[in-house]
Write a protein that holds these residues in place. Structure first.
Motif, PDB file in Angstrom:
ATOM      1  N   TRP A   5      33.948  49.539  33.283  1.00 26.07           N
ATOM      2  CA  TRP A   5      34.194  48.843  34.514  1.00 26.07           C
ATOM      3  C   TRP A   5      33.869  49.575  35.728  1.00 26.07           C
ATOM      4  O   TRP A   5      33.778  50.803  35.525  1.00 26.07           O
ATOM      5  CB  TRP A   5      35.652  48.674  34.280  1.00 26.07           C
ATOM      6  CG  TRP A   5      36.025  47.861  33.145  1.00 26.07           C
ATOM      7  CD1 TRP A   5      36.333  46.516  33.290  1.00 26.07           C
ATOM      8  CD2 TRP A   5      36.521  48.219  31.809  1.00 26.07           C
ATOM      9  NE1 TRP A   5      36.800  46.094  32.215  1.00 26.07           N
ATOM     10  CE2 TRP A   5      36.897  46.972  31.108  1.00 26.07           C
ATOM     11  CE3 TRP A   5      36.474  49.368  31.266  1.00 26.07           C
ATOM     12  CZ2 TRP A   5      37.148  47.177  29.984  1.00 26.07           C
ATOM     13  CZ3 TRP A   5      36.630  49.440  30.003  1.00 26.07           C
ATOM     14  CH2 TRP A   5      37.148  48.349  29.193  1.00 26.07           C
TER      15      TRP A   5
ATOM     16  N   ASN B  33      32.735  44.590  38.887  1.00 24.68           N
ATOM     17  CA  ASN B  33      32.282  43.622  37.557  1.00 24.68           C
ATOM     18  C   ASN B  33      33.535  42.709  37.555  1.00 24.68           C
ATOM     19  O   ASN B  33      34.576  42.998  38.080  1.00 24.68           O
ATOM     20  CB  ASN B  33      32.060  44.295  36.241  1.00 24.68           C
ATOM     21  CG  ASN B  33      32.974  45.200  35.925  1.00 24.68           C
ATOM     22  OD1 ASN B  33      33.528  46.139  36.715  1.00 24.68           O
ATOM     23  ND2 ASN B  33      33.199  45.424  34.560  1.00 24.68           N
ATOM     24  N   ARG B  34      33.424  41.543  36.971  1.00 32.35           N
ATOM     25  CA  ARG B  34      34.479  40.706  36.793  1.00 32.35           C
ATOM     26  C   ARG B  34      35.588  41.127  35.950  1.00 32.35           C
ATOM     27  O   ARG B  34      35.030  41.519  34.747  1.00 32.35           O
ATOM     28  CB  ARG B  34      33.890  39.268  36.383  1.00 32.35           C
ATOM     29  CG  ARG B  34      34.745  38.182  36.476  1.00 32.35           C
ATOM     30  CD  ARG B  34      34.354  37.090  35.965  1.00 32.35           C
ATOM     31  NE  ARG B  34      35.623  35.966  36.187  1.00 32.35           N
ATOM     32  CZ  ARG B  34      35.262  34.854  36.712  1.00 32.35           C
ATOM     33  NH1 ARG B  34      34.077  34.571  37.451  1.00 32.35           N
ATOM     34  NH2 ARG B  34      36.405  33.995  36.482  1.00 32.35           N
TER      35      ARG B  34
END
Length: 82
Positions: free
Chosen positions: A34, A55-56
């Motif tokens: 992440w 990031n998602r």
């Protein structure tokens, strides 16, 4: 349990960085990573840093703009909350 992480400065600025967290081994997050953007304002630590995921992710406390929508705690001006 502490995960592994890397810190990368953005444009050689110590006030702007990306932190890459790696999921801890032997956990459901193993193999994941992440990326978080951290911005330290002038006046830090007296002013809050800005932190957001690059990031998602799926988390109940993170909005669709990947920001942590913290709301400040209301200040008490008298002996009771309004």
């Amino acid at each position: 349990m502490m995960s592994d992480f890397e810190v990368h400065l953005v444009n050689e600025s110590t006030n702007d960085m990306h932190v890459l967290f790696h999921g801890p081994s032997d956990s459901p997050y193993e193999g994941g990573s992440w990326k978080v953007h951290v911005g330290l304002p002038e006046g830090y630590p007296y002013k809050s840093p800005s932190i957001g995921f690059c990031n998602r992710i799926f988390h109940p406390n993170v909005d669709e703009m990947c920001a942590l929508p913290f709301r400040p705690i209301p200040r008490v001006k008298s002996g009771r909350m309004t």
